[in-house]
Design a protein around this motif. Structure first.
Motif: not given
Length: 120
Positions: A75-94
């Motif tokens: 059950h794989t995840q192809a990563v489309v986008e990676v973002r870092l939040d304004c505080d630098g303490d959370t990453i968002l992977l789309v």
């Protein structure tokens, strides 16, 4: 022969605010729908590998090692986008998720315990 681990760009590393264990929270969201699939932890190497390979790679606190989403389940995840939040303490992977995202076999890790529902 094993390829050397990718290194995280120093400019990105400098922006990260890690917890006491050197980890950053990673929230994983389905491309197109915005559905939140899971939350995991990343260290610098996991983030560097994710950026280099476009495969969701995380740090397992229970196993004490890196793991690639789907390495055993398929059950794989192809990563489309990676973002870092304004505080630098959370990453968002789309991602484009193949199969269930949760280790329990459900589509997301947020299917079971609804604590408050939207009022209609």
């Amino acid at each position: 022969m094993t390829e050397p681990a990718p290194t995280l760009d120093p400019a990105i590393a400098a922006r990260l605010k890690r917890n006491a264990d050197g980890l950053v929270a990673a929230v994983v969201q389905q491309q197109g729908t915005g559905e939140v699939l899971m939350m995991a932890w990343m260290d610098d190497e996991a983030l560097a590998r994710t950026l280099a390979t476009r495969q969701g790679t995380y740090f397992s606190r229970s196993r004490g090692r890196l793991w690639v989403k789907g390495e055993t389940s398929g059950h794989t995840q192809a990563v489309v986008e990676v973002r870092l939040d304004c505080d630098g303490d959370t990453i968002l992977l789309v991602v484009d998720q193949t199969g269930p995202a949760c280790h329990t076999g459900t589509r997301t890790c947020f299917d079971e315990a609804v604590l408050l529902e939207a009022q209609v």
